[in-house]
Scaffold this motif. Sequence first.
Motif, mmCIF file in Angstrom:
data_model
loop_
_atom_site.group_PDB
_atom_site.id
_atom_site.type_symbol
_atom_site.label_atom_id
_atom_site.label_comp_id
_atom_site.label_asym_id
_atom_site.label_seq_id
_atom_site.Cartn_x
_atom_site.Cartn_y
_atom_site.Cartn_z
ATOM 1 N N SER A 1 0.812 -1.210 0.000
ATOM 2 C CA SER A 1 0.000 0.000 0.000
ATOM 3 C C SER A 1 0.845 1.259 0.000
ATOM 4 O O SER A 1 2.069 1.238 -0.135
ATOM 5 N N ILE A 2 0.153 2.371 0.219
ATOM 6 C CA ILE A 2 0.759 3.698 0.245
ATOM 7 C C ILE A 2 1.487 3.986 1.546
ATOM 8 O O ILE A 2 2.157 5.016 1.669
ATOM 9 N N LEU A 3 1.387 3.133 2.532
ATOM 10 C CA LEU A 3 1.983 3.393 3.834
ATOM 11 C C LEU A 3 3.511 3.422 3.760
ATOM 12 O O LEU A 3 4.131 2.611 3.071
ATOM 13 N N THR A 4 4.096 4.347 4.499
ATOM 14 C CA THR A 4 5.541 4.345 4.722
ATOM 15 C C THR A 4 5.760 3.744 6.106
ATOM 16 O O THR A 4 5.248 4.279 7.100
ATOM 17 N N VAL A 5 6.487 2.659 6.180
ATOM 18 C CA VAL A 5 6.471 1.854 7.404
ATOM 19 C C VAL A 5 7.291 2.441 8.537
ATOM 20 O O VAL A 5 7.090 2.087 9.704
ATOM 21 N N ASN A 6 8.224 3.360 8.241
ATOM 22 C CA ASN A 6 9.132 3.828 9.286
ATOM 23 C C ASN A 6 8.895 5.273 9.703
ATOM 24 O O ASN A 6 9.753 5.903 10.320
ATOM 25 N N VAL A 7 7.738 5.827 9.371
ATOM 26 C CA VAL A 7 7.399 7.183 9.810
ATOM 27 C C VAL A 7 6.341 7.089 10.909
ATOM 28 O O VAL A 7 5.747 6.014 11.114
ATOM 29 N N PRO A 8 6.079 8.175 11.636
ATOM 30 C CA PRO A 8 5.031 8.113 12.661
ATOM 31 C C PRO A 8 3.699 7.656 12.078
ATOM 32 O O PRO A 8 3.256 8.172 11.041
ATOM 33 N N THR A 9 3.102 6.686 12.724
ATOM 34 C CA THR A 9 1.785 6.193 12.312
ATOM 35 C C THR A 9 0.817 6.413 13.459
ATOM 36 O O THR A 9 1.018 5.905 14.567
ATOM 37 N N LYS A 10 -0.230 7.183 13.214
ATOM 38 C CA LYS A 10 -1.226 7.519 14.217
ATOM 39 C C LYS A 10 -2.524 6.789 13.878
ATOM 40 O O LYS A 10 -3.109 7.010 12.819
ATOM 41 N N ILE A 11 -2.943 5.906 14.751
ATOM 42 C CA ILE A 11 -4.152 5.108 14.538
ATOM 43 C C ILE A 11 -5.201 5.586 15.529
ATOM 44 O O ILE A 11 -4.986 5.543 16.747
ATOM 45 N N VAL A 12 -6.349 6.058 15.017
ATOM 46 C CA VAL A 12 -7.372 6.638 15.886
ATOM 47 C C VAL A 12 -8.604 5.735 15.910
ATOM 48 O O VAL A 12 -9.046 5.232 14.875
ATOM 49 N N ILE A 13 -9.150 5.559 17.126
ATOM 50 C CA ILE A 13 -10.222 4.582 17.332
ATOM 51 C C ILE A 13 -11.363 5.220 18.118
ATOM 52 O O ILE A 13 -11.180 5.668 19.260
ATOM 53 N N HIS A 14 -12.533 5.248 17.514
ATOM 54 C CA HIS A 14 -13.714 5.832 18.143
ATOM 55 C C HIS A 14 -14.304 4.900 19.194
ATOM 56 O O HIS A 14 -13.900 3.748 19.345
ATOM 57 N N GLY A 15 -15.308 5.411 19.890
ATOM 58 C CA GLY A 15 -15.987 4.640 20.927
ATOM 59 C C GLY A 15 -17.309 4.063 20.458
ATOM 60 O O GLY A 15 -17.561 3.903 19.253
ATOM 61 N N TRP A 16 -18.155 3.779 21.437
ATOM 62 C CA TRP A 16 -19.448 3.137 21.185
ATOM 63 C C TRP A 16 -20.378 4.082 20.408
ATOM 64 O O TRP A 16 -20.351 5.292 20.575
ATOM 65 N N LEU A 17 -21.190 3.511 19.524
ATOM 66 C CA LEU A 17 -22.219 4.230 18.755
ATOM 67 C C LEU A 17 -21.624 5.316 17.871
ATOM 68 O O LEU A 17 -22.281 6.317 17.581
ATOM 69 N N SER A 18 -20.387 5.142 17.441
ATOM 70 C CA SER A 18 -19.753 6.148 16.616
ATOM 71 C C SER A 18 -19.199 5.505 15.346
ATOM 72 O O SER A 18 -19.397 4.314 15.107
ATOM 73 N N ASN A 19 -18.489 6.283 14.539
ATOM 74 C CA ASN A 19 -17.903 5.780 13.298
ATOM 75 C C ASN A 19 -16.840 6.774 12.830
ATOM 76 O O ASN A 19 -16.486 7.698 13.569
ATOM 77 N N GLU A 20 -16.350 6.622 11.618
ATOM 78 C CA GLU A 20 -15.243 7.465 11.170
ATOM 79 C C GLU A 20 -15.651 8.903 10.849
ATOM 80 O O GLU A 20 -14.791 9.741 10.548
ATOM 81 N N THR A 21 -16.937 9.208 10.943
ATOM 82 C CA THR A 21 -17.369 10.605 10.783
ATOM 83 C C THR A 21 -17.378 11.344 12.120
ATOM 84 O O THR A 21 -17.830 12.490 12.182
ATOM 85 N N THR A 22 -16.900 10.720 13.171
ATOM 86 C CA THR A 22 -16.924 11.333 14.494
ATOM 87 C C THR A 22 -16.214 12.689 14.493
ATOM 88 O O THR A 22 -15.310 12.942 13.689
ATOM 89 N N TYR A 23 -16.608 13.553 15.401
ATOM 90 C CA TYR A 23 -16.172 14.948 15.431
ATOM 91 C C TYR A 23 -14.660 15.141 15.543
ATOM 92 O O TYR A 23 -14.131 16.181 15.163
ATOM 93 N N TRP A 24 -13.931 14.168 16.062
ATOM 94 C CA TRP A 24 -12.512 14.420 16.366
ATOM 95 C C TRP A 24 -11.526 13.830 15.364
ATOM 96 O O TRP A 24 -10.337 14.154 15.415
ATOM 97 N N TYR A 25 -11.980 12.994 14.436
ATOM 98 C CA TYR A 25 -11.036 12.366 13.497
ATOM 99 C C TYR A 25 -10.369 13.382 12.566
ATOM 100 O O TYR A 25 -9.142 13.394 12.421
ATOM 101 N N GLU A 26 -11.151 14.201 11.901
ATOM 102 C CA GLU A 26 -10.548 15.149 10.952
ATOM 103 C C GLU A 26 -9.640 16.158 11.644
ATOM 104 O O GLU A 26 -8.514 16.413 11.160
#
Length: 322
Positions: A72-97
């Motif tokens: 894929s497009i990922l660069t494996v040796n740079v900072p990778t930030k993985i964000v995970i929402h909580g219950w009843l939410s999804n990737e449109t949650t207010y804090w992802y963008e």
Amino acid sequence: MNKSSSLYASILIVYCFILTNSYVYNGDKKYDFLPGVDFTIADAEKTDVLYHVFTKNVSEGQYLTEETVSDSILTVNVPTKIVIHGWLSNETTYWYEPIRNEYFKKYPDCNVIYIDWSKAGSKEFQISAANSKPIGKFIADFIIAGKLHLESVHVIGHSLGSHVAGFIGKSIYEKTSKKLGRITGTDPGGPMFQASNMTSEFRLADTDAEFVDIIHTDVGNYGFEKPIGMIDYYPNGGSSQPGCPPLEIDDNCSHARSNLYFIESINSNDFIATSCESWEEYKEGNCGNDSKNVTFGENVDFQARGVYYFITNDNPPFAQIE
């Protein structure tokens, strides 16, 4: 969470009543009467997780799977930030963008991965809570398949997503004998996870990454009460946050502030937290000569340990500058 939290309370109370019909509601510690999570009822499948990946070259993002991530497009040796929402939410949650935008300001050559586990995380709370464990294992498999440098991986999980993050860390270590670089829990979920039988193997814990930092902003409501990280912050004492309305008007505001404080910290060193025996001692200025100050949030000193307090403004910018 970004849906009505009154629904949250209703489901939990009904669930507990059905289970035992004997627990007594404790108004001070809202959900302490709940039993621990029953992981045997988990029903999550690997396809329940979506991975929306952003890099400097693909600003609109690309959806990947465990099967496609290695090419894929990922660069494996740079900072990778993985964000995970909580219950009843999804990737449109207010804090992802906002968190993505702040990270690209700080690290132009980084990976930001939105996790959307809403299919498994929007069921009855007891089932979604149980699903945190297999979802964590699925995400761990994705990270391993992508050959990401583990020391560069930072998982930020909110509420129930904090415990997903913990299970990612546990699974990574079980499969590789190595630890993730960092896990940040933004107000880890308390209901069911702080039952007396929920030891560190069943929730986010300080052993799940090389560095684990926790932000507590909603203690006594939806947030985890006790320190469970290497460093635990309790802004404004860790419960009701300044600028938030009473719980009967908005019972998610203080819970959500954990994300807003952390996002502001990414490109700022203005939040200064102080170690102290308690919030009361902090307010009185009685933290002692051996108290220590650290920068809160993204730029914390990884050698810091213990419980820290700070005060915020009612509205952004939240950091108080003297």
